[in-house]
Design an enzyme around this catalytic site. Structure first.
Site, PDB file in Angstrom:
ATOM      1  N   CYS A 101      88.524  74.959  79.340  1.00 14.12           N
ATOM      2  CA  CYS A 101      89.619  75.894  80.220  1.00 14.12           C
ATOM      3  C   CYS A 101      90.801  75.931  79.415  1.00 14.12           C
ATOM      4  O   CYS A 101      91.434  74.815  79.204  1.00 14.12           O
ATOM      5  CB  CYS A 101      89.729  75.136  81.576  1.00 14.12           C
ATOM      6  SG  CYS A 101      91.214  75.767  82.519  1.00 14.12           S
ATOM      7  N   CYS A 103      94.307  75.376  81.829  1.00 15.35           N
ATOM      8  CA  CYS A 103      94.725  74.192  82.473  1.00 15.35           C
ATOM      9  C   CYS A 103      93.476  73.025  82.369  1.00 15.35           C
ATOM     10  O   CYS A 103      93.368  72.696  81.084  1.00 15.35           O
ATOM     11  CB  CYS A 103      94.862  74.333  83.948  1.00 15.35           C
ATOM     12  SG  CYS A 103      93.945  75.300  85.026  1.00 15.35           S
ATOM     13  N   SER A 104      92.531  72.764  83.227  1.00 13.37           N
ATOM     14  CA  SER A 104      91.514  71.985  83.070  1.00 13.37           C
ATOM     15  C   SER A 104      90.421  72.211  84.061  1.00 13.37           C
ATOM     16  O   SER A 104      89.564  70.977  84.332  1.00 13.37           O
ATOM     17  CB  SER A 104      92.112  70.432  83.370  1.00 13.37           C
ATOM     18  OG  SER A 104      92.464  70.560  84.822  1.00 13.37           O
ATOM     19  N   CYS A 105      90.268  73.353  84.356  1.00 16.12           N
ATOM     20  CA  CYS A 105      89.071  73.444  85.611  1.00 16.12           C
ATOM     21  C   CYS A 105      87.904  73.245  85.009  1.00 16.12           C
ATOM     22  O   CYS A 105      87.270  73.510  83.670  1.00 16.12           O
ATOM     23  CB  CYS A 105      89.124  75.208  85.676  1.00 16.12           C
ATOM     24  SG  CYS A 105      90.709  75.522  86.357  1.00 16.12           S
TER      25      CYS A 105
END
Lengths: 212, 199
Positions: free
Chosen positions: B103, B106-108
Site C-alpha cells: 500500500c 498508507c498501510s491497507c
C-alpha cells in the site's frame, strides 16, 4: 493531493528493515499505547460515526510533512484521529494539550474536496483506459505515479464504494466500482523497472477510455 | 530542530493517553470497547487464518476455484470477515509469477486473514521502492528470484484487500491441511516470501 504520503516510486530510501520469515509477529503491539491508535480511530469511525476512514487517511496526509516523516506509524494514526475529533467539535486542541502536558500538533487545515463526476457506463475487463491527468489538491486515492498513464482493466469490483475525493472531506460521495488496472512497468519506470506490471486499484472517476 | 509550525510535541505515549482521557471524560468510550477491539487486533486477526485458507485451497480444487473467483466468500467460510476484509481478492502465484502486495499511500491490508500490517510493510522504504525495484527489494529481504520469475506488484489503493495464494511446493504430498498451513507465513501471504519446506 501530491503529498508526502504518496511515496510510490520515490527514490532515496534504503533497505527495508526486515528479513523474510524472521518474525513471529507476536506481540502485535510493541508499546503500551499503540493499541489506542486504532481503538480510538474505530471508536470514531465505526461506533460514534464522527468521521469516516477516508477522512482519517486524509487527516494523516494533511500532517505537516516534516511531522509526517518523523512520526512512527501509530503516532500518525493518533494525530489524524485527534485532528478529526477536534475538527468535528468533539474535543479541543487545548484540552488535549492540557491532558498531554505539552504540545499536541494536529493536521493542517482541511480543503473543500470535490464531488464525484456524473455516472457513466462501466468499463469492462480488457478495456484499455487512461488515468485522468488531474492535479487534485484534496484527498484522492490515485497515486501520482499512474497519473496520465495507460493501462488495462483486469477486474471490476462487484461492490461500489464512496468516491474518496468527496468522502475524505466529509462530503456526500456517490458510490462507484473500482478497477484493478494493470500497467506495464516500463511505462511507469522506463527500462529500469524491476517488475513486469504494477496493478493499481482505481475508482471509476479516475479513469477514461483510451484512444484506440 | 524546532520549527514555528512544528512545535516540539509531547511524547506520543502521553498524547495517545490524552486522547483517550479526553474522550473518556465526555463518556464517549463504551465499556469494553477498547478492550474488545484490542482483542480482535491481537488475537483474532492472524496470518494463521490466511494460512488455513491457502492450505484448504491446496487440497480442495472446488475451494481453490471459489477462492480465486470470490475471495470474500471463501474467507467467510472460515468466519474471516470484518473491517478491512470486506472485499478480498486472492492472487495466484505460479512457478514463473510472483505476486507482491503493497500500500504505497498508507498501510491497507486484509486484517482478518493477514493480521495487522507489520512495521516493515508500513515503512517508507517498502512503500516507496517495491513498486519500482521489487526484485532488488525482495533480494535484500532474502528472496532471490531468478529472472525467469516475473514479479507483479499490487498497490492497495482502494477497498480491495489482497492475499497471495502461493503455489504448493513439491515434497508436500500427503501433508495434512494443518501441516501445509504451517509453511504459509505472513510474509508468504504478502508475497515477499515463498513457502519453504523444512528439510
Amino acid at each position: 493531493m501530491d503529498g508526502i504520503h504518496d511515496l510510490g516510486g520515490t527514490n532515496g530510501f534504503g533497505t527495508v528493515p526486515h528479513r523474510i520469515n524472521s518474525l513471529t509477529y507476536k506481540p502485535v503491539f510493541h508499546e503500551p499505547w499503540e493499541h489506542l491508535a486504532y481503538g480510538l480511530l474505530f471508536l470514531g469511525a465505526d461506533r460514534l460515526r464522527t468521521f469516516n476512514v477516508d477522512e482519517l487517511r486524509h487527516a494523516i496526509e494533511r500532517m505537516e510533512p516534516r511531522q509526517y516523516l518523523a512520526a512512527p506509524y501509530y503516532d500518525r494514526i493518533v494525530v489524524g484521529t485527534a485532528s478529526l475529533y477536534v475538527e468535528k467539535g468533539v474535543l479541543t486542541q487545548a484540552e488535549l494539550e492540557e491532558l498531554a502536558g505539552g504540545a499536541f500538533p494536529l493536521a493542517r487545515p482541511q480543503t473543500e474536496g470535490r464531488a464525484a463526476g456524473s455516472p457513466r457506463p462501466h468499463f469492462e475487463v480488457g478495456d484499455e483506459v487512461v488515468v485522468t491527468r488531474e492535479f487534485v489538491r484534496g484527498h484522492t486515492r490515485m497515486p501520482k505515479y499512474v497519473r496520465g498513464k495507460r493501462g488495462t482493466i483486469v477486474h471490476r469490483t462487484s461492490v461500489e464504494w464512496p468516491f474518496p475525493d468527496a468522502a475524505g472531506h466529509g462530503r456526500e460521495a456517490r458510490r462507484q466500482p473500482t478497477y484493478h488496472v494493470s500497467f506495464d512497468a516500463r511505462d511507469l519506470w522506463g527500462e529500469t523497472a524491476e517488475v513486469s506490471a504494477v496493478v493499481v486499484d482505481l475508482w471509476e472517476g479516475y479513469l477514461e477510455k483510451a484512444d484506440e | 530542530m524546532a520549527h514555528d509550525s512544528h512545535p516540539t510535541a509531547a511524547p506520543i505515549a502521553r498524547r495517545a493517553q490524552a486522547l483517550k482521557d479526553a474522550l473518556d471524560r465526555k463518556k464517549l468510550i463504551p465499556d469494553g470497547f477498547i478492550e474488545d477491539f484490542t482483542k480482535l487486533m491481537e488475537v483474532d486477526w492472524d496470518p494463521a487464518n490466511g494460512a488455513r485458507v491457502v492450505a484448504r485451497a491446496w487440497v480442495d480444487p472446488a475451494y481453490r476455484e471459489l477462492l480465486l473467483r470470490d475471495g470474500t466468500a471463501a474467507c467467510e467460510q472460515f468466519g474471516y470477515t470484518g473491517p478491512q476484509g470486506e472485499y478480498i481478492v486472492a492472487l495466484e502465484n505460479t512457478p514463473t509469477l510472483q505476486n507482491v502486495i503493497v500500500c504505497t499511500l498508507c498501510s491497507c491490508t486484509a486484517w482478518p486473514v493477514l493480521g495487522l500490517p507489520p512495521d516493515w510493510y508500513k515503512s517508507f522504504e517498502y512503500r516507496s521502492r517495491v513498486v519500482r525495484e521489487a526484485r532488488t527489494v525482495l533480494r535484500e529481504m532474502g528472496l532471490d528470484l531468478p529472472e525467469s520469475v516475473a514479479i507483479k506488484v499490487w498497490d492497495t489503493t482502494a477497498e480491495t484487500r489482497f492475499m497471495v495464494l502461493p503455489f504448493r511446493p513439491a515434497a508436500t504430498e500427503g501433508w495434512s491441511e494443518e501441516k501445509l498451513a504451517s509453511i504459509v507465513t505472513k510474509d508468504v501471504l504478502i508475497g515477499v516470501a515463498r513457502p519453504i519446506v523444512p528439510t
